[in-house]
Write a protein that holds these residues in place. Structure first.
Motif, PDB file in Angstrom:
ATOM      1  N   ASN A  10      18.141 -16.888   7.593  1.00  9.08           N
ATOM      2  CA  ASN A  10      19.386 -16.183   7.908  1.00  9.08           C
ATOM      3  C   ASN A  10      20.348 -17.058   8.694  1.00  9.08           C
ATOM      4  O   ASN A  10      21.564 -17.002   8.479  1.00  9.08           O
ATOM      5  N   GLN A  11      19.819 -17.864   9.592  1.00  9.10           N
ATOM      6  CA  GLN A  11      20.677 -18.785  10.339  1.00  9.10           C
ATOM      7  C   GLN A  11      21.353 -19.770   9.393  1.00  9.10           C
ATOM      8  O   GLN A  11      22.546 -20.073   9.534  1.00  9.10           O
ATOM      9  N   ASP A 178      26.347 -11.086  -0.742  1.00  7.60           N
ATOM     10  CA  ASP A 178      25.045 -10.511  -0.416  1.00  7.60           C
ATOM     11  C   ASP A 178      24.012 -10.758  -1.503  1.00  7.60           C
ATOM     12  O   ASP A 178      22.829 -10.968  -1.207  1.00  7.60           O
ATOM     13  N   ALA A 179      24.438 -10.744  -2.768  1.00  4.08           N
ATOM     14  CA  ALA A 179      23.489 -10.945  -3.868  1.00  4.08           C
ATOM     15  C   ALA A 179      22.827 -12.317  -3.773  1.00  4.08           C
ATOM     16  O   ALA A 179      21.607 -12.451  -3.956  1.00  4.08           O
ATOM     17  N   TYR A 180      23.637 -13.349  -3.485  1.00  3.73           N
ATOM     18  CA  TYR A 180      23.081 -14.692  -3.334  1.00  3.73           C
ATOM     19  C   TYR A 180      22.121 -14.738  -2.153  1.00  3.73           C
ATOM     20  O   TYR A 180      21.025 -15.321  -2.250  1.00  3.73           O
ATOM     21  N   CYS A 181      22.496 -14.147  -1.044  1.00  2.00           N
ATOM     22  CA  CYS A 181      21.641 -14.170   0.156  1.00  2.00           C
ATOM     23  C   CYS A 181      20.319 -13.460  -0.101  1.00  2.00           C
ATOM     24  O   CYS A 181      19.262 -13.921   0.333  1.00  2.00           O
ATOM     25  N   LEU A 185      16.660 -15.193   0.209  1.00  2.70           N
ATOM     26  CA  LEU A 185      15.642 -14.622   1.109  1.00  2.70           C
ATOM     27  C   LEU A 185      14.354 -14.326   0.347  1.00  2.70           C
ATOM     28  O   LEU A 185      13.252 -14.571   0.865  1.00  2.70           O
ATOM     29  N   PHE A 186      14.501 -13.825  -0.880  1.00  5.89           N
ATOM     30  CA  PHE A 186      13.301 -13.505  -1.659  1.00  5.89           C
ATOM     31  C   PHE A 186      12.612 -14.773  -2.160  1.00  5.89           C
ATOM     32  O   PHE A 186      11.399 -14.943  -1.992  1.00  5.89           O
ATOM     33  N   GLU A 187      13.375 -15.684  -2.769  1.00  6.42           N
ATOM     34  CA  GLU A 187      12.761 -16.885  -3.340  1.00  6.42           C
ATOM     35  C   GLU A 187      12.151 -17.786  -2.280  1.00  6.42           C
ATOM     36  O   GLU A 187      11.077 -18.364  -2.501  1.00  6.42           O
ATOM     37  N   GLN A 188      12.820 -17.917  -1.152  1.00  4.67           N
ATOM     38  CA  GLN A 188      12.341 -18.837  -0.124  1.00  4.67           C
ATOM     39  C   GLN A 188      11.422 -18.159   0.895  1.00  4.67           C
ATOM     40  O   GLN A 188      10.672 -18.842   1.582  1.00  4.67           O
ATOM     41  N   GLY A 189      11.496 -16.841   0.968  1.00  2.00           N
ATOM     42  CA  GLY A 189      10.627 -16.126   1.895  1.00  2.00           C
ATOM     43  C   GLY A 189       9.374 -15.581   1.250  1.00  2.00           C
ATOM     44  O   GLY A 189       8.347 -15.387   1.914  1.00  2.00           O
ATOM     45  N   HIS A 190       9.429 -15.325  -0.065  1.00  3.56           N
ATOM     46  CA  HIS A 190       8.282 -14.788  -0.806  1.00  3.56           C
ATOM     47  C   HIS A 190       8.132 -15.571  -2.112  1.00  3.56           C
ATOM     48  O   HIS A 190       8.260 -15.008  -3.211  1.00  3.56           O
ATOM     49  N   PRO A 191       7.881 -16.869  -2.033  1.00  2.00           N
ATOM     50  CA  PRO A 191       7.900 -17.715  -3.237  1.00  2.00           C
ATOM     51  C   PRO A 191       6.854 -17.346  -4.279  1.00  2.00           C
ATOM     52  O   PRO A 191       7.118 -17.490  -5.479  1.00  2.00           O
ATOM     53  N   ILE A 192       5.702 -16.854  -3.878  1.00  2.00           N
ATOM     54  CA  ILE A 192       4.662 -16.494  -4.855  1.00  2.00           C
ATOM     55  C   ILE A 192       5.118 -15.301  -5.688  1.00  2.00           C
ATOM     56  O   ILE A 192       4.996 -15.286  -6.918  1.00  2.00           O
ATOM     57  N   TYR A 193       5.670 -14.295  -5.015  1.00  2.00           N
ATOM     58  CA  TYR A 193       6.182 -13.128  -5.745  1.00  2.00           C
ATOM     59  C   TYR A 193       7.383 -13.513  -6.604  1.00  2.00           C
ATOM     60  O   TYR A 193       7.560 -12.983  -7.711  1.00  2.00           O
ATOM     61  N   ALA A 194       8.209 -14.411  -6.113  1.00  2.00           N
ATOM     62  CA  ALA A 194       9.383 -14.836  -6.880  1.00  2.00           C
ATOM     63  C   ALA A 194       8.958 -15.515  -8.179  1.00  2.00           C
ATOM     64  O   ALA A 194       9.542 -15.261  -9.246  1.00  2.00           O
ATOM     65  N   LYS A 195       7.957 -16.378  -8.112  1.00  2.00           N
ATOM     66  CA  LYS A 195       7.464 -17.039  -9.322  1.00  2.00           C
ATOM     67  C   LYS A 195       6.885 -16.018 -10.301  1.00  2.00           C
ATOM     68  O   LYS A 195       7.079 -16.121 -11.519  1.00  2.00           O
ATOM     69  N   ALA A 196       6.163 -15.019  -9.758  1.00  2.00           N
ATOM     70  CA  ALA A 196       5.594 -13.981 -10.623  1.00  2.00           C
ATOM     71  C   ALA A 196       6.700 -13.171 -11.299  1.00  2.00           C
ATOM     72  O   ALA A 196       6.587 -12.821 -12.475  1.00  2.00           O
ATOM     73  N   CYS A 197       7.758 -12.887 -10.575  1.00  2.00           N
ATOM     74  CA  CYS A 197       8.894 -12.162 -11.171  1.00  2.00           C
ATOM     75  C   CYS A 197       9.483 -12.936 -12.340  1.00  2.00           C
ATOM     76  O   CYS A 197       9.794 -12.358 -13.386  1.00  2.00           O
ATOM     77  N   ILE A 207      15.424  -7.246  -0.078  1.00  2.00           N
ATOM     78  CA  ILE A 207      14.740  -7.649   1.143  1.00  2.00           C
ATOM     79  C   ILE A 207      15.360  -6.865   2.294  1.00  2.00           C
ATOM     80  O   ILE A 207      16.580  -6.810   2.423  1.00  2.00           O
ATOM     81  N   ASP A 208      14.504  -6.245   3.131  1.00  2.00           N
ATOM     82  CA  ASP A 208      15.045  -5.432   4.215  1.00  2.00           C
ATOM     83  C   ASP A 208      15.440  -6.286   5.413  1.00  2.00           C
ATOM     84  O   ASP A 208      15.331  -7.519   5.372  1.00  2.00           O
ATOM     85  N   ASP A 209      15.887  -5.636   6.487  1.00  2.00           N
ATOM     86  CA  ASP A 209      16.379  -6.379   7.643  1.00  2.00           C
ATOM     87  C   ASP A 209      15.270  -6.953   8.517  1.00  2.00           C
ATOM     88  O   ASP A 209      15.537  -7.527   9.576  1.00  2.00           O
ATOM     89  N   GLN A 210      14.032  -6.835   8.039  1.00  2.00           N
ATOM     90  CA  GLN A 210      12.902  -7.487   8.700  1.00  2.00           C
ATOM     91  C   GLN A 210      12.312  -8.600   7.834  1.00  2.00           C
ATOM     92  O   GLN A 210      11.324  -9.222   8.195  1.00  2.00           O
TER      93      GLN A 210
END
Length: 232
Positions: A10-11, A178-181, A185-197, A207-210
């Motif tokens: 996010n930073q 927001d769509a890009y962000c 957040l999903f690809e870089q924060g949850h890379p395994i799930y992103a690859k599966a998608c 992705i929520d605010d946590q």
């Protein structure tokens, strides 16, 4: 995704400069391209442009240290294609070039929407690149050499732009959509799930605010289903 990872991504997103970029004009050495991308990431540049009419450019992951994941390279086959994008964003176009009208690169206002065209070490900026430039800039030198490596020259200019923009308070306010962000957040924060998608052709979730995945049971059920590529 850990809270630390979520905060760091996010930073990065908050500090991205969407109206500042570099255009590499027929720079073909992969180590130079990668080094420019690495510096672009460091100063908060969102994406760079590269004009190369003949071959596909490849970025060395080792040299870029993974920064190509964060900085997109937009490739153009002709400078005119790049110029159309710069004009659409109302950018001032600077080109590094020794000419009678060139000014010290530090005397330019980089708080304006800006693109800097950098040429390769042998030929410099092309005639096409020079023709679309609003201003030529130079890096003063008092030694025997007359030019710097393109990645070094780019770094000097980018950090001057970063210095000016930081003083003007242009960092810290998110300008990315927001769509890009959400995608980052999903690809870089949850890379395994992103690859599966991508393998299963499943839409990315929110992705929520946590930093956690927001998805219904149908999405999770599709995620648990056998991987069609694994069965092939």
């Amino acid at each position: 995704m850990s809270p630390e990872r979520f905060a760091r991504i996010n930073q990065m997103l908050d500090n991205r400069q969407t109206d500042l970029t570099i255009c590499l004009d027929k720079v073909h050495k992969t180590n130079n391209i990668a080094a420019v991308i690495r510096t672009a990431d460091a100063v908060g540049i969102h994406q760079i442009h590269a004009v190369w009419p003949d071959i596909e450019m490849r970025v060395s992951g080792n040299t870029a240290s993974g920064s190509q994941q964060w900085v997109k390279t937009i490739k153009h086959y002709h400078m005119s294609e790049a110029a159309e994008q710069f004009k659409a964003q109302d950018m001032q176009v600077l080109a590094t070039n020794f000419s009678n009208t060139a000014v010290d690169f530090r005397d330019v206002d980089y708080t304006k929407p800006t693109v800097v065209i950098m040429g390769n070490e042998r030929d410099g900026v092309s005639d096409e690149g020079l023709a679309i430039a609003d201003q030529h800039i130079i890096i003063p030198m008092i030694g025997m050499v007359q030019s710097l490596n393109v990645s070094v020259a780019s770094a000097l200019i980018m950090y001057e732009a970063q210095r000016q923009r930081a003083q003007a308070g242009k960092y810290g306010t998110r300008t990315l959509d927001d769509a890009y962000c959400q995608t980052m957040l999903f690809e870089q924060g949850h890379p395994i799930y992103a690859k599966a998608c991508r393998r299963k052709n499943i839409p990315y979730p929110q992705i929520d605010d946590q930093g956690q995945i927001l998805a219904d049971e149908t999405w999770w059920q599709r995620m648990r289903e056998p991987d069609p590529q694994a069965e092939a």
